[in-house]
Design an enzyme around this catalytic site. Structure first.
Site, PDB file in Angstrom:
ATOM      1  N   CYS A  11      -0.287  20.363   4.815  1.00  0.00           N
ATOM      2  CA  CYS A  11      -1.167  19.289   4.381  1.00  0.00           C
ATOM      3  C   CYS A  11      -0.914  19.022   2.901  1.00  0.00           C
ATOM      4  O   CYS A  11      -0.714  19.937   2.111  1.00  0.00           O
ATOM      5  CB  CYS A  11      -2.648  19.565   4.561  1.00  0.00           C
ATOM      6  N   ARG A  71       4.831  18.116   3.639  1.00  0.00           N
ATOM      7  CA  ARG A  71       3.865  19.192   3.860  1.00  0.00           C
ATOM      8  C   ARG A  71       3.123  19.069   5.186  1.00  0.00           C
ATOM      9  O   ARG A  71       2.345  19.956   5.558  1.00  0.00           O
ATOM     10  CB  ARG A  71       2.837  19.220   2.719  1.00  0.00           C
ATOM     11  N   TRP A  85      -1.117  18.432   8.529  1.00  0.00           N
ATOM     12  CA  TRP A  85      -0.464  19.289   9.518  1.00  0.00           C
ATOM     13  C   TRP A  85      -1.597  19.939  10.291  1.00  0.00           C
ATOM     14  O   TRP A  85      -2.360  20.742   9.751  1.00  0.00           O
ATOM     15  CB  TRP A  85       0.407  20.344   8.839  1.00  0.00           C
ATOM     16  N   ASN A 142      -6.598  21.077   2.131  1.00  0.00           N
ATOM     17  CA  ASN A 142      -5.406  21.778   2.599  1.00  0.00           C
ATOM     18  C   ASN A 142      -5.766  23.248   2.685  1.00  0.00           C
ATOM     19  O   ASN A 142      -6.249  23.815   1.704  1.00  0.00           O
ATOM     20  CB  ASN A 142      -4.252  21.563   1.602  1.00  0.00           C
ATOM     21  N   GLY A 143      -5.558  23.870   3.853  1.00  0.00           N
ATOM     22  CA  GLY A 143      -5.893  25.284   4.007  1.00  0.00           C
ATOM     23  C   GLY A 143      -6.640  25.511   5.305  1.00  0.00           C
ATOM     24  O   GLY A 143      -6.644  24.642   6.183  1.00  0.00           O
ATOM     25  N   GLU A 153      20.287  32.588  11.461  1.00  0.00           N
ATOM     26  CA  GLU A 153      19.939  31.402  10.678  1.00  0.00           C
ATOM     27  C   GLU A 153      20.531  30.141  11.316  1.00  0.00           C
ATOM     28  O   GLU A 153      19.877  29.091  11.377  1.00  0.00           O
ATOM     29  CB  GLU A 153      20.443  31.599   9.227  1.00  0.00           C
ATOM     30  N   LYS A 175      18.341  26.986  12.598  1.00  0.00           N
ATOM     31  CA  LYS A 175      18.565  25.599  12.136  1.00  0.00           C
ATOM     32  C   LYS A 175      18.731  24.666  13.326  1.00  0.00           C
ATOM     33  O   LYS A 175      18.147  23.594  13.366  1.00  0.00           O
ATOM     34  CB  LYS A 175      19.820  25.496  11.259  1.00  0.00           C
ATOM     35  N   GLU A 204      15.371  24.184  15.289  1.00  0.00           N
ATOM     36  CA  GLU A 204      14.254  23.490  14.647  1.00  0.00           C
ATOM     37  C   GLU A 204      14.508  22.006  14.431  1.00  0.00           C
ATOM     38  O   GLU A 204      13.555  21.234  14.433  1.00  0.00           O
ATOM     39  CB  GLU A 204      13.807  24.173  13.354  1.00  0.00           C
ATOM     40  N   HIS A 238      24.585  43.876  26.886  1.00  0.00           N
ATOM     41  CA  HIS A 238      23.356  44.585  27.247  1.00  0.00           C
ATOM     42  C   HIS A 238      22.302  43.628  27.805  1.00  0.00           C
ATOM     43  O   HIS A 238      21.130  43.970  27.846  1.00  0.00           O
ATOM     44  CB  HIS A 238      22.826  45.354  26.032  1.00  0.00           C
ATOM     45  N   LYS A 243       6.638  21.963   5.846  1.00  0.00           N
ATOM     46  CA  LYS A 243       7.158  22.868   4.828  1.00  0.00           C
ATOM     47  C   LYS A 243       5.975  23.586   4.181  1.00  0.00           C
ATOM     48  O   LYS A 243       4.863  23.088   4.222  1.00  0.00           O
ATOM     49  CB  LYS A 243       7.898  22.034   3.782  1.00  0.00           C
TER      50      LYS A 243
HETATM   51  C1  F6R Z   1      13.270  27.195   8.386  1.00  0.00           C
HETATM   52  C2  F6R Z   1      12.285  27.314   7.322  1.00  0.00           C
HETATM   53  C3  F6R Z   1      11.211  28.315   7.492  1.00  0.00           C
HETATM   54  C4  F6R Z   1      10.850  28.949   6.132  1.00  0.00           C
HETATM   55  C5  F6R Z   1       9.631  29.860   6.297  1.00  0.00           C
HETATM   56  C6  F6R Z   1       9.301  30.590   5.008  1.00  0.00           C
HETATM   57  O1  F6R Z   1      14.239  26.234   8.079  1.00  0.00           O
HETATM   58  O2  F6R Z   1      12.309  26.606   6.356  1.00  0.00           O
HETATM   59  O3  F6R Z   1      11.546  29.290   8.419  1.00  0.00           O
HETATM   60  O4  F6R Z   1      11.945  29.663   5.666  1.00  0.00           O
HETATM   61  O5  F6R Z   1       8.527  29.085   6.673  1.00  0.00           O
HETATM   62  O6  F6R Z   1       9.055  29.700   3.972  1.00  0.00           O
HETATM   63  P1  F6R Z   1       9.141  30.151   2.464  1.00  0.00           P
HETATM   64  O7  F6R Z   1      10.542  30.484   2.162  1.00  0.00           O
HETATM   65  O8  F6R Z   1       8.633  28.968   1.680  1.00  0.00           O
HETATM   66  O9  F6R Z   1       8.237  31.344   2.325  1.00  0.00           O
END
Ligand code: F6R
Length: 615
Positions: free
Chosen positions: A2, A27, A73, A100-101, A488, A492, A495, A511, A610
């Site tokens: 948010c 956000r 969000w 936000n929260g 990773e 990627k 997501e 396995h 994010k």
């Molecule tokens: C994936 C991604 C998330 C963040 C995770 C931690 O592409 O961005 O998995 O890595 O939410 O976020 P931070 O690094 O901000 O603590």
């Protein structure tokens, strides 16, 4: 999660709110809304994005001098117009709140307020805040005091902004556990979740601290801290000049932020390593003034992080053990914080986070302290974040703002920082000769160029992406420090393209997961020319023999040849210790181009946001 923004100014603030919201959209993007004071409170909300809100506002000719806005969000209550912020309370005179929260005790407060006759029109925890403030306003008759009083009842995390119909000449803002800052402009005053939203009007920023409550008027402001006192003590906070540039937060010539951020990696890594690139040797002081003392007492490493940052920690474990001879464990923050963890004396706890606001990572670091760990180090991309303030030592990844929801340049700069840390610890533990250290610095110096070379595989990756776009599943394989890179790569891909992707340590294949392999299953393998290449090749044979389609990213000099159903893209060079960082690049490009092929929303993948500031 948010984003919130508020403005009080001499001029119409609606364009400022909308521009700010568009900067904050990373956000959360489940709904958007704003309210302005103009002969009453005028509210506009939509389940669409900020662009849709702009259209509605234009049609309705909404304007005013005081207002607050929000991009959501969803946590409590599905994305819908009635759950969109701002939330109202009051009949004759209204107040409006954006938040936000998460309010953890929202149910108890809701029940109490319902008993006092308050009617709820949403499922959100935020509406509880609005009614609680309205309830307290009846007793205190002053919005500022009513907010302070209400905060004493709220458990959980919040950054809020509040306005009142009766007295539209002020905004009240407060934070605890979620980021919030004030902007001091020539024409007025502002509040927002991050500085990029306010760059349009000011660079003079005050970062609110835990428990701060601020009152913003057009030409003045005051801040009190209510953490320990109901009505708080006035406090002075430093005004910082933001050095963010429009270039850093704009798209420029790119189509997506993720694309821009992938291609920014050589520069981001060069900035992060700037202080060592011209040095002959590495000083522990780059991690903070107490680093030498703390590192001398360190005989164990515990890394705590989430998601992509957790993957960076997993790579670092291989480096810490091999180069620095340090035992290292890596924990998912959301798990660690609820385990009966045992503190090992002499442990340095490292929190890794792009945003520095991830609720689980912050809580896990606090928990590590509670169970007896003495020293902590933050590796983070946001200088003013809670994580940076919380840790004893800190190292800033200087990746610049990362706006695409899928993390890219934050990851490679985290890896570069962790390698630097490993070399520093190794040197202090006398695991490296002066010559070894020089070679490590030379390798780090070469990293930005090597990244530039790695980006050149894009046309070949684009070709592969066409084939992946039709698939529903994919497997990713790696060994050693490249196993977390496979994880990773899978993260990627899933997501942003919504293809189900899983990563396995290649030796684990037989396995269980080998049962999934058929001619419809793409298997991506990372094949650096290291001591495990021979083992990996055997694992690839196991896939090949069962009709699997192999897509191999190999080092330039890896002795591995393409054949039927085995496709190879070679990186431009073989860089030894840096290899995991370089092998990340084609995997990011693969995810990006597959997402383009599938037409998904690359920068704002569904259900995500994010900066995960909720548990
Ligand atoms: C994936 C991604 C998330 C963040 C995770 C931690 O592409 O961005 O998995 O890595 O939410 O976020 P931070 O690094 O901000 O603590």
């Amino acid at each position: 999660m948010c984003g919130i923004i508020g403005a009080i100014s001499n001029a119409n603030i609606v364009p400022i709110l909308l521009e700010g919201l568009s900067r904050l959209e990373y956000r959360g993007y489940d709904s958007a809304g704003l309210v302005v004071a103009n002969h009453g409170l005028q509210r506009v909300r939509t389940t669409g994005r900020v662009a849709e809100l702009s259209n509605l506002v234009a049609t309705q000719k909404t304007q005013g001098f005081t207002g607050i806005a929000h991009t959501r969000w969803a946590t409590h209550g599905k994305p819908s117009e009635h759950n969109a912020h701002p939330h109202f309370s009051g009949k004759e005179t209204k107040i409006a709140v954006v938040h936000n929260g998460i309010i953890e005790n929202h149910e108890a407060i809701r029940t109490k307020l319902q008993q006092h006759g308050f009617h709820f029109s949403s499922e959100t925890d935020t509406e509880v805040i609005a009614h609680l403030i309205a309830f307290n306003l009846k007793q205190t008759t002053d919005l500022f005091k009513a907010v302070c009083l209400s905060l004493t009842e709220l458990q959980g995390a919040y950054a809020i902004a509040v306005i009142e119909e009766e007295n539209p000449e002020r905004i009240i803002a407060a934070r605890k556990g979620a980021p919030l800052l004030l902007g001091l402009g020539k024409e007025g005053h502002y509040v927002a979740s991050d500085a990029s939203a306010l760059l349009q009007v000011t660079r003079d920023i005050i970062y609110l601290e835990e428990g701060d409550v601020a009152e913003l008027n057009r030409h003045s402001y005051k801040i009190v801290n209510c953490l320990h006192h109901q009505f708080g003590e006035p406090v002075q906070r430093i005004v910082h000049e933001s050095h963010l540039t429009n270039e850093a937060i704009g798209l420029g010539t790119y189509t997506h932020y993720m694309q821009k951020e992938i291609f920014e990696q050589p520069g981001a890594v060069a900035n992060t390593l700037e202080m060592v690139l011209n040095a002959e040797s590495i000083s522990p002081n780059i991690f903070g003034s107490k680093a030498e003392k703390i590192f001398s007492a360190t005989n164990n490493i515990l890394i705590i992080a989430c998601g992509t940052s957790y993957h960076a920690g997993l790579v670092a474990r291989y480096w810490m053990e091999t180069i620095a001879g340090l035992p290292c464990s890596v924990e998912i923050a959301s798990e660690y914080r609820y385990r009966d963890a045992i503190a090992v004396p002499g442990t340095l706890v490292i929190g890794i986070s792009q945003s520095g606001e991830t609720a689980d990572t912050l809580a896990a670091l606090n928990y590590a302290k509670e169970v007896g760990h003495q020293y902590s180090l933050a590796i983070c991309n946001v200088p003013e974040s809670a994580l940076i303030r919380q840790a004893d030592l800190r190292f800033l990844t200087r990746a610049g703002p990362e706006i695409g929801v899928a993390s890219t340049k934050a990851f490679t700069t985290q890896l570069a920082s962790l390698l630097l840390l490993t070399v520093t610890l190794a040197k202090m533990r006398k695991k490296l000769t002066i010559n070894d250290e020089k070679q490590m610095i030379a390798a780090l110096r070469h990293l930005p160029i090597a990244l530039q070379h790695a980006l050149q595989v894009e046309p070949q990756v684009k070709d592969w992406a066409k084939r992946f776009a039709e698939k529903n599943h994919a497997l990713f394989l790696g060994r050693g420090a490249h196993y977390p890179i496979a994880m990773e790569g899978a993260l990627k891909l899933k997501e942003i393209s919504y293809i189900h992707a899983e990563a396995y340590a290649a030796g684990e294949l037989k396995h269980g997961p080998l049962a999934l392999v058929d001619n419809d299953m793409p298997v991506v393998a990372i094949a650096p020319n290291d001591q495990l290449l021979g083992k990996l090749k055997s694992n690839l044979q196991e896939v090949h023999a069962r009709g699997g389609r192999l897509y191999v990213f190999a080092d330039a000099d890896a002795n591995i040849e393409s054949s039927e159903h085995l496709y190879i893209i070679r990186l431009a060079e073989h860089t030894g210790i840096l290899s995991p960082i370089l092998h990340t690049i084609p995997l990011q490009l693969l995810a990006y181009h597959v997402a383009l092929e599938r037409g998904t929303d690359v920068d704002k993948p569904r259900n995500l946001a994010k900066a995960v500031t909720v548990e």
